[in-house]
Design an enzyme around this catalytic site. Structure first.
Site, mmCIF file in Angstrom:
data_model
loop_
_atom_site.group_PDB
_atom_site.id
_atom_site.type_symbol
_atom_site.label_atom_id
_atom_site.label_comp_id
_atom_site.label_asym_id
_atom_site.label_seq_id
_atom_site.Cartn_x
_atom_site.Cartn_y
_atom_site.Cartn_z
ATOM 1 C CG ASP A 233 1.228 3.708 -14.321
ATOM 2 O OD1 ASP A 233 2.425 3.110 -15.162
ATOM 3 O OD2 ASP A 233 0.461 3.679 -13.868
ATOM 4 C CG HIS A 281 -1.780 -6.256 -5.111
ATOM 5 N ND1 HIS A 281 -3.106 -5.697 -4.542
ATOM 6 C CD2 HIS A 281 -1.669 -5.861 -6.628
ATOM 7 C CE1 HIS A 281 -3.390 -5.060 -5.724
ATOM 8 N NE2 HIS A 281 -2.931 -5.248 -7.565
#
Length: 387
Positions: A233, A281
């Protein structure tokens, strides 16, 4: 969010206890079989849905559930004194929280936290979810009030896409910290569902792409002690993951690596299973396809990719949580979308993966996991590769 109303003593349908009345709808509504004319009841429930959220948000903001955890049980007068509320509104608030299954009211008139509130809405508890409620109330709710604007402009309303990198740039640090803690809780329960649905025994190293503070690796590595994991990340998020993992005593098992999966040319090698949980998404299909190409390139033959999402049915008739999450992506992102099973299957096939296995999940964060493997014999990389 759906709340389970706590069960009381067993009674026959329609039976009244002394001094109690059944709700008017339950008392007067006739049985409505197939072909019965519609009524406005479902529309009323939709139109007033925000009442429920605002009750929850106000109770969390007041610290109602934390106060009751300290008192164990209290009547309305004591609760009002603790919260600094007038008797009239405190009575209304307590009735609503009881009706929504957040509180239990005893025959002595004293209130206690119901199991859901006791587990998730008491500050300081391991699975405290109030941070998400506060974030939604402060940022999500006002943004959804501008849904019409988002529909007309095709732009997010949670943040200024012209001047900000994301909604998190200017968010209150305290509220943002609570949000991340709540996301860890939500993801932990979703990870538990994935761990029950998919057997990680054959895998050795997991790469969690965009893994946040590491909830999935924590849950999965605890379930499978042989498993080692990497969280990939952005630097500021990876730093939070390292702190979380260290606090749980798992630094020897889980590594948090700085990276940008969107712009890095490759994903880290050395992993035989890659997880994309609630990631695809956030982006348009071109970005999603590129990410799956990177997953394919990083995996060894036989390695697996797992997409964990609220997936939309192929006919786009539901389920409602997946459809609503899609609209939430309009409000919160530049290009996000919730996609169908067919779309994910197509992307995976185009990237070069083999047949897709769909594992149903019953969790708040995802309704399915789609698993696909890199074939043992690969013809010069993925079949479709974006520049």
């Amino acid at each position: 969010m759906a709340w389970t109303v706590e069960a009381g003593t067993e009674e026959r349908p329609g039976e009244e206890r002394p001094g109690e009345r059944q709700p008017e709808i339950a008392r007067s509504a006739p049985d409505r079989g197939p072909g019965a004319p519609p009524t406005p009841v479902p529309l009323m429930e939709l139109a007033t849905g925000f009442w429920r959220f605002k009750v929850l948000a106000a109770a969390v903001d007041l610290g109602l559930f934390t106060v009751l955890a300290r008192l164990d049980a209290a009547d309305a007068q004591r609760i009002g004194a603790e919260l600094g509320l007038h008797p009239r509104p405190v009575r209304m608030l307590l009735a609503c929280c009881t009706a929504l299954g957040l509180l239990d009211r005893g025959d002595d008139g004293r209130y206690r936290n119901a199991p859901t509130a006791r587990e998730f809405l008491v500050e300081g508890r391991p699975h405290y979810f109030g941070g998400f409620v506060r974030y939604s109330d402060r940022y999500g709710y006002p943004a959804w009030q501008r849904l019409g604007e988002a529909l007309h402009t095709n732009r997010p309303t949670t943040w200024d896409a012209d001047d900000q990198e994301s909604a998190f740039v200017t968010a209150d640090p305290g509220i943002l910290e609570g949000f991340w803690e709540a996301m860890f809780t939500l993801s932990s329960f979703t990870a538990a569902g994935l761990g029950e649905a998919y057997d990680f025994t054959a895998h050795r190293r997991l790469l969690d792409v965009g893994g946040g503070t590491g909830a999935f690796p924590v849950a999965l590595c605890r379930r499978h002690p042989h498993l080692r994991a990497t969280v990939l990340d952005l630097p500021r998020v990876a730093a939070m993951a390292r702190e979380k993992v260290a606090g749980l005593g798992l630094s020897e098992v889980i590594e948090a690596r700085d990276g940008d999966f969107l712009h890095d040319e490759r994903l880290p090698d050395g992993h035989d299973v890659i997880l994309l949980s609630m990631i695809l998404h956030d982006w348009d299909q071109e970005t999603g396809r590129r990410l799956l190409d990177k997953c394919f390139a990083a995996l060894p033959p036989g390695g697996a990719v797992i997409i964990c999402e609220l997936v939309l049915d192929d006919d786009e008739r539901g389920p409602a949580p997946a459809a609503l999450m899609g609209l939430n992506m309009l409000v919160e992102t530049r290009s996000g979308h919730n996609y169908t099973y067919a779309e994910y299957r197509g992307w995976l096939a185009d990237a070069g993966f083999g047949p897709v296995e769909v594992l149903p999940l019953d969790t708040a964060g995802a309704n399915a996991a789609l698993v696909a493997r890199k074939p043992d014999r690969v013809r010069n990389g993925p079949r479709r590769l974006f520049p």
